[in-house]
Design a protein around this motif. Sequence first.
Motif, PDB file in Angstrom:
ATOM      1  N   HIS A  85      41.259  -0.047  48.909  1.00 16.83           N
ATOM      2  CA  HIS A  85      41.378  -0.542  47.887  1.00 16.83           C
ATOM      3  C   HIS A  85      41.879   0.337  46.741  1.00 16.83           C
ATOM      4  N   ALA A  86      41.780   1.612  46.793  1.00 15.59           N
ATOM      5  CA  ALA A  86      42.642   2.613  45.859  1.00 15.59           C
ATOM      6  C   ALA A  86      43.999   2.593  46.174  1.00 15.59           C
ATOM      7  N   ARG A  87      44.424   2.387  47.238  1.00 10.43           N
ATOM      8  CA  ARG A  87      46.012   2.179  47.792  1.00 10.43           C
ATOM      9  C   ARG A  87      46.484   0.844  47.254  1.00 10.43           C
ATOM     10  N   LYS A  88      45.743  -0.094  47.300  1.00  5.49           N
ATOM     11  CA  LYS A  88      45.998  -1.302  46.512  1.00  5.49           C
ATOM     12  C   LYS A  88      46.424  -1.430  45.226  1.00  5.49           C
ATOM     13  N   THR A  89      45.151  -0.609  44.819  1.00  9.58           N
ATOM     14  CA  THR A  89      45.453  -0.480  42.941  1.00  9.58           C
ATOM     15  C   THR A  89      46.409   0.447  42.750  1.00  9.58           C
ATOM     16  N   GLY A  90      47.050   1.250  43.365  1.00  5.40           N
ATOM     17  CA  GLY A  90      48.062   1.881  43.037  1.00  5.40           C
ATOM     18  C   GLY A  90      48.336   3.636  43.338  1.00  5.40           C
ATOM     19  N   VAL A  91      47.108   4.234  43.950  1.00  6.66           N
ATOM     20  CA  VAL A  91      46.965   5.410  44.111  1.00  6.66           C
ATOM     21  C   VAL A  91      47.291   5.565  45.720  1.00  6.66           C
ATOM     22  N   GLU A 108      58.700  -0.858  60.716  1.00 12.65           N
ATOM     23  CA  GLU A 108      57.083  -1.543  61.038  1.00 12.65           C
ATOM     24  C   GLU A 108      56.325  -0.762  60.349  1.00 12.65           C
ATOM     25  N   ASN A 109      56.380   0.866  60.392  1.00  9.59           N
ATOM     26  CA  ASN A 109      55.298   1.589  59.835  1.00  9.59           C
ATOM     27  C   ASN A 109      55.569   1.301  58.081  1.00  9.59           C
ATOM     28  N   ILE A 110      56.534   1.072  57.691  1.00 11.84           N
ATOM     29  CA  ILE A 110      56.642   1.038  56.047  1.00 11.84           C
ATOM     30  C   ILE A 110      56.030  -0.247  55.781  1.00 11.84           C
ATOM     31  N   MET A 111      55.995  -1.283  56.687  1.00  9.46           N
ATOM     32  CA  MET A 111      55.477  -2.678  56.347  1.00  9.46           C
ATOM     33  C   MET A 111      54.086  -2.657  56.684  1.00  9.46           C
ATOM     34  N   LEU A 112      53.509  -1.578  57.518  1.00 12.55           N
ATOM     35  CA  LEU A 112      52.287  -2.039  58.197  1.00 12.55           C
ATOM     36  C   LEU A 112      51.256  -2.624  57.210  1.00 12.55           C
ATOM     37  N   GLY A 113      50.532  -3.613  57.852  1.00 16.66           N
ATOM     38  CA  GLY A 113      49.219  -4.000  57.023  1.00 16.66           C
ATOM     39  C   GLY A 113      49.726  -4.855  55.929  1.00 16.66           C
ATOM     40  N   MET A 114      51.149  -5.201  55.582  1.00 15.32           N
ATOM     41  CA  MET A 114      51.392  -6.000  54.514  1.00 15.32           C
ATOM     42  C   MET A 114      52.733  -6.883  55.038  1.00 15.32           C
ATOM     43  N   ALA A 131      61.993  -2.790  53.805  1.00 12.04           N
ATOM     44  CA  ALA A 131      61.786  -1.423  54.196  1.00 12.04           C
ATOM     45  C   ALA A 131      63.190  -0.883  53.866  1.00 12.04           C
ATOM     46  N   VAL A 132      64.228  -1.358  53.913  1.00 11.98           N
ATOM     47  CA  VAL A 132      65.566  -0.720  53.613  1.00 11.98           C
ATOM     48  C   VAL A 132      65.532  -0.578  52.099  1.00 11.98           C
ATOM     49  N   ALA A 133      65.104  -1.356  51.373  1.00 12.89           N
ATOM     50  CA  ALA A 133      65.062  -1.221  49.813  1.00 12.89           C
ATOM     51  C   ALA A 133      64.104  -0.040  49.385  1.00 12.89           C
ATOM     52  N   ALA A 134      63.076   0.168  50.356  1.00 14.14           N
ATOM     53  CA  ALA A 134      62.247   1.159  49.980  1.00 14.14           C
ATOM     54  C   ALA A 134      62.922   2.655  50.240  1.00 14.14           C
ATOM     55  N   LEU A 135      63.550   2.803  51.449  1.00 16.64           N
ATOM     56  CA  LEU A 135      64.373   3.843  51.911  1.00 16.64           C
ATOM     57  C   LEU A 135      65.663   4.035  50.692  1.00 16.64           C
ATOM     58  N   ALA A 163      58.149   6.572  51.664  1.00 14.43           N
ATOM     59  CA  ALA A 163      58.494   5.137  51.451  1.00 14.43           C
ATOM     60  C   ALA A 163      57.525   3.897  51.635  1.00 14.43           C
ATOM     61  N   ARG A 164      56.478   4.352  52.471  1.00 14.87           N
ATOM     62  CA  ARG A 164      55.551   3.384  52.639  1.00 14.87           C
ATOM     63  C   ARG A 164      54.556   2.985  51.367  1.00 14.87           C
ATOM     64  N   ALA A 165      54.202   4.447  50.746  1.00 15.57           N
ATOM     65  CA  ALA A 165      53.586   4.420  49.413  1.00 15.57           C
ATOM     66  C   ALA A 165      54.387   3.721  48.264  1.00 15.57           C
ATOM     67  N   LEU A 166      55.597   3.774  48.436  1.00 13.02           N
ATOM     68  CA  LEU A 166      56.591   3.315  47.452  1.00 13.02           C
ATOM     69  C   LEU A 166      56.559   1.573  47.614  1.00 13.02           C
ATOM     70  N   ALA A 167      56.674   1.355  48.930  1.00 18.42           N
ATOM     71  CA  ALA A 167      56.769  -0.047  49.097  1.00 18.42           C
ATOM     72  C   ALA A 167      55.522  -0.901  49.000  1.00 18.42           C
TER      73      ALA A 167
END
Lengths: 514, 381
Positions: A85-91, A108-114, A131-135, A163-167
């Motif tokens: 929940h915290a992650r989805k809210t932005g922490v 796959e790791n960057i986008m895992l779960g979404m 993923a490329v955009a995030a990197l 990068a995952r956190a930013l994505a």
Amino acid sequence: MAQREIVTFTRIPRLKMEGICKRFGATVALDDVGLKVFPGEVLALVGENGAGKSTLMKVLSGAHQPDAGRMWLDGKEFKPINPLHARKTGVAMIYQELSLTPHLTVEENIMLGMEPSSFGFIRRQEVRRRAVAALQHFGHTEIHPDIPVKNLSVAAQQLVEIARALAIGCSVLVLDEPTSSLTQKDVKQLFMLIKNLKNQGLAIVYISHFLEEVQQVADRVTILRDGKAVGQSNIDDITTEKIIALMVGREVKDLYPRSARVVGAMVLQIKDLTGREKPDSVNLTLHRGEVLGIAGLMGAGRTELLRCIFGLDAIQRGEIKLGVFAGWASPVRRWLQNVGMLSEDRKEEGLALSMSVADNVTLSRLKGFGPLSLILPGRQAQATRRWIEELDIRCLGPRQKVMDLSGGNQQKVALSRLLQHDVDVLLLDEPTRGIDVAAKAAVFQIINELACGDPEQNRPPKAVLMVSSYLPELLGICDRVAVMCRGRLGPVHNINDVNEHTLMVEATGQEKIA
Amino acid sequence: MNTDQLSPRDLTNQKAAIFRNLLTQSGFKLLMALLCIYFFFVFALGLQQVVKTKQANQELLSKLEEEDIPERERLQDSRLEDPWHKGLQASQRFVSSRNLETIARQTTIVGMAALGMTLVIISAGIDLSVGSIVALGTVVIAWLLNKNGFSPLLAAILAVAACGTCGFISGILITNLRVVPFIVTLGMMLFIRGAAKGLSNEQKIDAPDTWLNELLASLGQDQKWMLIPSGVWILIIMAVMVAVLLRYTRLGRHIFAIGSNEQTARLCGVAVVRVKVIIYSLCGVFAGLAGLMQFSRLTVGDPTVAIGLELDVIAAVVIGGGSLAGGEGSILGSLIGALILTVIASGCSQMGLPNWVQEIITGAIIIVAVALDRLRHRRPT
């Protein structure tokens, strides 16, 4: 400096925590702690091990629910129910141990779960694009999205995690000891990235033991001690010395017995000991009748040093001399040479939790408990009962399983093993971790008695090598102390020549100032 | 957290925990389960016979009615039987000493292999090669008996030694290659099965009639003083020896320590590698003894025998309270587990149930046994 001025005019903090309290049983982990981070700001959170940094961040990430206190994100009340929940809210939290799935690729790791998908099928091109955009976002296009993460260096893996956190679209990024496993060059790169993210308006909480890094990267600093926020300041308005003083400034209780000790013969001599990664070229000597303390921060290589001496870890080079025995030896041989080790991790290594107290105490030497080298449980229990009485281990009896005991009593069981074996050299790794004050006092009592010996009962003094993260206890119980930092052991000081301040300066790598 | 001040409630909890452990160790519950299953079959067999006889009587009566025989004569027909008497006979047959002896004989092979498997499972390992080792054992005995100069005793000893060597190799591979036991013994399972087939040219090897065939044979009238066949006696003696080994020796404590927490064992100076090699060698030796028993039953060396036996053996250990996570298990429990499997098999076949019913029941029992075990281990938080 220019950026700092841009951000300070937004007076709504991105993250605000106020009056956070958290108790675990009788231990107060957090007591009315508050902090603020503004957009485009790096807040450093510093404090000794056990000061409450991790607990505070666990409250922020929803892993713990606070007993009292409130949190706001961009002015809106924020009550995370769990880490997801915290992650989805932005922490987003980046821990010391990275949480990537090693066999999947970078994208796959960057986008895992979404993963973007239609009818249950992943839209691979969309995954790639995002993923490329995030990197690209922070200019690390050199990491190819198709490489399995396990093939990347630790530093690159950390970048993928960020990068995952930013994505996901985080607005608050928490970095917990991000540099502890990085090389100097990678650290520089990481700091560039942090500056970059800061300019994009992220609020960053930076947790570190290394104060020089804090000075470089942070805008403000909040200091925790014993679960309280004892100071906060702009980084330019505070010196490293002042930060250290705030970190350690607590009264030393008279918890540490110290009878007259007579230093005897040298029992352990180490020359140029180097392990796989740590320790690095360590020299030391240990005598009967003394307690030698090794201070340092987590990950400095203190545990590895003890493990190398005891034969649990392999060594690359160096010399270990234990009385007449020389060279590396396995734990089996070390016990025969009358050396015993207390593990820092009671549950994973120190004790066989599903076995009885008696089995755990006698496991290292199962001899003399019956005829024909049989082990009669009655005799085993009898031997154990002696330690249950002497150390006041609260249990129903020698046959009780260790897992049913409290932490302090478990620690006494682990320590009893060394006493039952009657070793001459004790390697104690964090002997008071996770136990309460009463049990701590008992442990110090035992250590003191061992180091002093008892000529009347024909007990010669023993040699104790003790690792601890808690400086007051090293100052209280040791005769000599040395500090380990990044795998290297500093000079050995007489206990009267040092105080918490000088040790902390050495441990945080601040030799220049000292 | 100051938990050192034990409140009365804590003490009760801890006493309860000790009591629970005692029950596990004594195998009390398992014995109860075994008796329940046994008497279930005694009852079911009797009831089945009652129903069958009643049906037969009914058919006979309706047949007689069609033949226009008056009712009084019909009821006095000598072919009518007392259903309750027949039922009682069927029940008595299942509790007869003869049937008990059969059950004991049938348990011996799985039980013998389960002794070694218990050691392996307590140390948090697994051995899948047991079935193949049993087959190899029968083949080696038969092969040696056909050669000149090998007495039955020597043949048996050499066969068991060969099987022990197989276990020793598994142990060496597991510890030196650091490959998990599941994979190593899976490979050894195929390897040993192949070796047994090669040694026997993929055929059964006939062996001369020797006293080895008597080990698991039903007792003749003149041998009644032995109570049970000598093979079963060997199992009991071995079981006592292994139980003593586990409970009263250094090796036994070390096996438990490795299974409970291998890191702790290492820290405490247990020679983990050596102990593991010993464990797998012993498992091979007991599989070899099981092979000897199998040979005694077959009287030939058969390279295709005991396929899948390892699963029965693992099932016996697991029903008997062994935990695949290690650190738990007992010899008594494993033997009771093996007995439970035999009683189910024997009861089902005597009831005339098809094989698939027996398999379904056995499968359900295994899952229920382990689920109950988990339930018991759930600690109050």
